[in-house]
Design an enzyme around this catalytic site. Structure first.
Site, PDB file in Angstrom:
ATOM      1  N   LYS A 175     -10.231  -3.410  -4.367  1.00 49.65           N
ATOM      2  CA  LYS A 175      -9.118  -3.718  -5.269  1.00 49.65           C
ATOM      3  C   LYS A 175      -7.810  -3.460  -4.523  1.00 49.65           C
ATOM      4  O   LYS A 175      -7.395  -2.328  -4.325  1.00 49.65           O
ATOM      5  CB  LYS A 175      -9.153  -2.867  -6.541  1.00 49.65           C
ATOM      6  CG  LYS A 175      -8.258  -3.507  -7.595  1.00 49.65           C
ATOM      7  CD  LYS A 175      -7.498  -2.556  -8.473  1.00 49.65           C
ATOM      8  CE  LYS A 175      -6.251  -1.946  -7.961  1.00 49.65           C
ATOM      9  NZ  LYS A 175      -5.080  -2.806  -7.799  1.00 49.65           N
ATOM     10  N   GLY A 228      -3.640   6.042  -1.794  1.00 48.36           N
ATOM     11  CA  GLY A 228      -2.473   5.816  -2.641  1.00 48.36           C
ATOM     12  C   GLY A 228      -1.792   7.123  -2.962  1.00 48.36           C
ATOM     13  O   GLY A 228      -1.929   8.106  -2.227  1.00 48.36           O
ATOM     14  N   GLY A 229      -1.073   7.143  -4.075  1.00 49.33           N
ATOM     15  CA  GLY A 229      -0.282   8.309  -4.436  1.00 49.33           C
ATOM     16  C   GLY A 229      -1.115   9.406  -5.097  1.00 49.33           C
ATOM     17  O   GLY A 229      -2.205   9.151  -5.621  1.00 49.33           O
ATOM     18  N   GLY A 233      -4.365   9.451  -7.519  1.00 49.03           N
ATOM     19  CA  GLY A 233      -5.534  10.136  -6.955  1.00 49.03           C
ATOM     20  C   GLY A 233      -6.153  11.092  -7.968  1.00 49.03           C
ATOM     21  O   GLY A 233      -7.376  11.166  -8.114  1.00 49.03           O
ATOM     22  N   GLU A 250      -7.216   9.400   0.213  1.00 48.89           N
ATOM     23  CA  GLU A 250      -6.196   9.454   1.270  1.00 48.89           C
ATOM     24  C   GLU A 250      -4.858   9.354   0.561  1.00 48.89           C
ATOM     25  O   GLU A 250      -4.513   8.298   0.032  1.00 48.89           O
ATOM     26  CB  GLU A 250      -6.352   8.269   2.236  1.00 48.89           C
ATOM     27  CG  GLU A 250      -7.656   8.239   2.994  1.00 48.89           C
ATOM     28  CD  GLU A 250      -7.762   9.314   4.052  1.00 48.89           C
ATOM     29  OE1 GLU A 250      -6.752   9.955   4.391  1.00 48.89           O
ATOM     30  OE2 GLU A 250      -8.893   9.533   4.531  1.00 48.89           O
ATOM     31  N   CYS A 284       2.254   6.761   4.894  1.00 51.72           N
ATOM     32  CA  CYS A 284       1.826   8.061   4.364  1.00 51.72           C
ATOM     33  C   CYS A 284       2.069   9.173   5.371  1.00 51.72           C
ATOM     34  O   CYS A 284       2.384  10.289   5.003  1.00 51.72           O
ATOM     35  CB  CYS A 284       0.357   7.991   3.992  1.00 51.72           C
ATOM     36  SG  CYS A 284      -0.651   7.341   5.313  1.00 51.72           S
ATOM     37  N   GLU A 385       7.549  13.378  -1.631  1.00 50.77           N
ATOM     38  CA  GLU A 385       7.393  12.209  -0.754  1.00 50.77           C
ATOM     39  C   GLU A 385       8.276  11.084  -1.298  1.00 50.77           C
ATOM     40  O   GLU A 385       8.135  10.669  -2.445  1.00 50.77           O
ATOM     41  CB  GLU A 385       5.927  11.759  -0.753  1.00 50.77           C
ATOM     42  CG  GLU A 385       5.685  10.576   0.166  1.00 50.77           C
ATOM     43  CD  GLU A 385       4.259  10.043   0.058  1.00 50.77           C
ATOM     44  OE1 GLU A 385       3.778   9.858  -1.070  1.00 50.77           O
ATOM     45  OE2 GLU A 385       3.643   9.805   1.108  1.00 50.77           O
TER      46      GLU A 385
HETATM   47  P1  NAD Z   1      -0.496   3.981  -6.095  1.00 58.09           P
HETATM   48  O1  NAD Z   1      -1.231   5.250  -6.228  1.00 58.09           O
HETATM   49  O2  NAD Z   1       0.503   3.640  -7.124  1.00 58.09           O
HETATM   50  O3  NAD Z   1      -1.496   2.728  -6.033  1.00 58.09           O
HETATM   51  C1  NAD Z   1      -2.548   2.634  -5.122  1.00 58.09           C
HETATM   52  C2  NAD Z   1      -3.628   1.760  -5.706  1.00 58.09           C
HETATM   53  O4  NAD Z   1      -4.148   2.398  -6.863  1.00 58.09           O
HETATM   54  C3  NAD Z   1      -3.160   0.381  -6.162  1.00 58.09           C
HETATM   55  O5  NAD Z   1      -4.149  -0.561  -5.861  1.00 58.09           O
HETATM   56  C4  NAD Z   1      -3.036   0.548  -7.657  1.00 58.09           C
HETATM   57  O6  NAD Z   1      -3.185  -0.659  -8.368  1.00 58.09           O
HETATM   58  C5  NAD Z   1      -4.185   1.482  -7.959  1.00 58.09           C
HETATM   59  N1  NAD Z   1      -4.076   2.237  -9.203  1.00 58.09           N
HETATM   60  C6  NAD Z   1      -2.962   2.544  -9.909  1.00 58.09           C
HETATM   61  N2  NAD Z   1      -3.280   3.227 -11.030  1.00 58.09           N
HETATM   62  C7  NAD Z   1      -4.633   3.362 -11.033  1.00 58.09           C
HETATM   63  C8  NAD Z   1      -5.558   3.986 -11.919  1.00 58.09           C
HETATM   64  N3  NAD Z   1      -5.167   4.606 -13.012  1.00 58.09           N
HETATM   65  N4  NAD Z   1      -6.862   3.937 -11.604  1.00 58.09           N
HETATM   66  C9  NAD Z   1      -7.288   3.331 -10.484  1.00 58.09           C
HETATM   67  N5  NAD Z   1      -6.459   2.708  -9.616  1.00 58.09           N
HETATM   68  C10 NAD Z   1      -5.131   2.734  -9.874  1.00 58.09           C
HETATM   69  O7  NAD Z   1       0.128   4.040  -4.649  1.00 58.09           O
HETATM   70  P2  NAD Z   1       1.082   2.971  -3.982  1.00 58.09           P
HETATM   71  O8  NAD Z   1       2.426   3.121  -4.622  1.00 58.09           O
HETATM   72  O9  NAD Z   1       0.431   1.648  -3.953  1.00 58.09           O
HETATM   73  O10 NAD Z   1       1.098   3.530  -2.471  1.00 58.09           O
HETATM   74  C11 NAD Z   1       1.894   4.572  -2.083  1.00 58.09           C
HETATM   75  C12 NAD Z   1       1.144   5.872  -1.912  1.00 58.09           C
HETATM   76  O11 NAD Z   1      -0.004   5.711  -1.088  1.00 58.09           O
HETATM   77  C13 NAD Z   1       1.971   6.916  -1.207  1.00 58.09           C
HETATM   78  O12 NAD Z   1       1.905   8.150  -1.882  1.00 58.09           O
HETATM   79  C14 NAD Z   1       1.339   7.037   0.164  1.00 58.09           C
HETATM   80  O13 NAD Z   1       1.550   8.249   0.803  1.00 58.09           O
HETATM   81  C15 NAD Z   1      -0.072   6.757  -0.105  1.00 58.09           C
HETATM   82  N6  NAD Z   1      -0.777   6.289   1.108  1.00 58.09           N
HETATM   83  C16 NAD Z   1      -1.627   7.155   1.759  1.00 58.09           C
HETATM   84  C17 NAD Z   1      -2.285   6.758   2.923  1.00 58.09           C
HETATM   85  C18 NAD Z   1      -3.224   7.687   3.647  1.00 58.09           C
HETATM   86  O14 NAD Z   1      -3.984   7.238   4.483  1.00 58.09           O
HETATM   87  N7  NAD Z   1      -3.214   8.982   3.384  1.00 58.09           N
HETATM   88  C19 NAD Z   1      -2.105   5.471   3.412  1.00 58.09           C
HETATM   89  C20 NAD Z   1      -1.248   4.601   2.732  1.00 58.09           C
HETATM   90  C21 NAD Z   1      -0.588   5.039   1.574  1.00 58.09           C
END
Ligand code: NAD
Length: 492
Positions: A175, A228-229, A233, A250, A284, A385
């Protein structure tokens, strides 16, 4: 305009609701594509397809060499289309083309690396207390894996998930972020061409809730891998408790980049900038906190400010561009909000701090490369962040102070130290509470080496052999070399 579709059970399908959403180019906010906007029922269909492929299809019984062959074919196809992938990610995410080119090359390398691992020895044998027993382990796929990724590396994050997931023999459901699905759709065209059987890899486009949340909560999913965030998470981890599925996360960071006075000055200066402004700071592992030894601050900071003002910000497709737009209007507003809060809390701007609205850039989501000094330790910009082109500078006098400040964060993803004293570099790195560290460089990432964070930056590791192990269960097998009765029950 063509609508981007889901890829479920080997077929391109629209969301059951018929809904779609506009996909934008962040450099000008023009619509570049329409994407089908899935709901929970579409996610359920993908789970059914993946279950079938894993439980009853040829994929669940595939051998390592078979999977290696398909992954190698896929790597070759991605390589052939690398320029196209780079252009897609630049148009959809905003990053400069030269960065997107690196992402495409890394994606090819990642598929090749895991194609290699798929057929290599796994498992162990053990010398145990019973001489008549052969004890060994094998690694087996976990089953159906949901893979939820963010928008900052649309192609590469998809590949970091799919390559090890498929190499280990799982059936995967990807996804992508609802904002950046274009390269994932292109990737699935190639997955189809490479000959993966229906249901081995599935793609569902749409919002986190309900698509991601349905995948994370489903009892029919065996693992969820998320990038993601931290807020999301936590939701995913909570949703996963129903069937206690495996979870790897991650997450974000607030990573320290420590520059000692004895460092190579020009190199430290360039990496201080590269650490935070590569990928517009939407990385990230960004070096978002510069820890600078006080005795070089007077020389370092004016040079930093001057160089930051010269960074060429523009459309990622333009050859001269060194930093692109932020991914969306909403994200730009969030970053500008952080800058505002920094000023409100008493931090001083060294440079930048504004949205760029000159000429054609007014249409896009451009923010100046921004550096704050004199930041109060408890300020939001010091703690949280920002995920944008905003650097905070902290000064230190001693090695101990540098380490204490570096570790003063709930995160622990990455960190770097710049010094010409080898022993000092090692001492500092040894005490950094972070998963990925660099000495006299910032950002290089290797498919061969594990990626992931300490503390609130995540759970588990991706890439390298650790990345493959995270997609396997370990089975212990005990073989009795002396079959016969043990006479535990006398009246048998
Ligand atoms: P986000 O958490 O908003 O979204 C990430 C993904 O999760 C998207 O596909 C989103 O649609 C999905 N999502 C949102 N709500 C959800 C839910 N309730 N249940 C399941 N899935 C859901 O993050 P973002 O704004 O897309 O990305 C930014 C964040 O990602 C930053 O905090 C960044 O540090 C982190 N990031 C970490 C790494 C790593 O390797 N550690 C790499 C890239 C980004």
């Amino acid at each position: 305009m063509k609508t981007l579709l889901n890829h479920i059970n080997g077929k391109w399908v629209a969301a059951k609701s018929g809904a779609s959403r506009d996909i934008l180019n962040p450099a000008n906010n023009r619509v570049i594509a329409k994407a089908t906007d899935s709901g929970a029922a579409d996610a359920e269909d993908a789970i059914t397809a993946a279950r079938k492929a894993f439980d009853h299809g040829p994929w669940g019984k595939s051998t390592g060499p078979e999977r290696a062959e398909k992954l190698l074919a896929l790597a070759n196809l991605v390589e052939k289309h690398a320029d196209e992938f780079a252009k897609i990610d630049t148009e959809n995410n905003g990053k400069p083309l030269r960065e997107a080119n690196y992402d495409a090359a890394d994606a090819v390398g990642c598929f090749r690396y895991y194609a290699g691992l798929a057929s290599k020895p796994q498992g162990q044998t053990y010398s145990v207390s019973d001489p008549n027993m052969v004890c060994m382990t094998v690694r087996e796929p976990i089953g159906v894996c949901a893979q939820i990724i963010p928008w900052n590396y649309p192609l590469l994050m998809a590949v970091w998930k799919l390559a090890p997931g498929l190499a280990a023999g799982n059936a995967c459901i990807l996804k992508p972020s609802e904002m950046t699905p274009v390269s994932a759709v292109k990737l699935f065209e190639l997955i189809e061409k490479a000959g993966f059987p229906p249901g081995a890899a599935n793609l569902v486009l749409g919002p986190g809730d309900p698509v991601g949340s349905t995948l994370a909560a489903s009892d029919r999913v065996d693992k969820v891998a998320f990038t993601g965030g931290g807020v999301t998470g936590r939701k995913i981890m909570t949703a996963a408790t129903g069937n206690l599925k495996k979870v790897t996360l991650e997450l974000g960071g607030k990573s320290p980049n420590i520059v000692f006075a004895d460092a190579d000055f020009e190199s430290a200066l360039e990496f201080a900038m590269f650490g935070i402004f590569a990928g517009q700071g939407e990385v990230c592992s960004a070096g978002s906190r510069l820890l600078l030894e006080r005795k070089i601050a007077k020389k370092f900071l004016p040079r930093l400010a001057d160089a930051c003002r010269k960074i060429v910000v523009g459309d990622g497709l333009a050859k001269k561009t060194e930093m692109g737009p932020l991914v969306s209007r909403a994200h730009m507003e969030k970053v500008l909000g952080y800058i505002e809060s920094g000023l409100d809390e008493g931090a001083k701007l060294l440079c930048g701090g504004k949205r760029i609205t000159k000429g054609a850039l007014a249409r896009g989501n451009f923010v100046e490369p921004t550096v704050f000094v004199d930041v109060p330790p408890e300020a939001k910009i010091m703690k949280e962040e920002i995920f944008g082109p905003v650097l905070v500078v902290e000064l230190f006098d001693t090695e101990e102070e540098a380490i204490a400040k570096a570790n003063d964060t709930v995160y622990g993803l990455a960190g770097a130290v710049f010094t010409s004293d080898g022993a000092k570099a090692q001492r500092v790195i040894k005490q950094l509470r972070a998963g990925i560290t660099w000495i006299n460089t910032y950002h290089p990432t290797f498919n061969e080496a594990p990626w992931g964070g300490y503390k609130q930056s995540g759970i588990g590791r991706e890439l390298g052999t650790y990345g493959l192990e995270a997609y396997t269960e370990v089975k212990q097998i005990n073989i009795n070399l002396a079959p016969g009765r043990v006479n535990w029950f006398k009246n048998l």
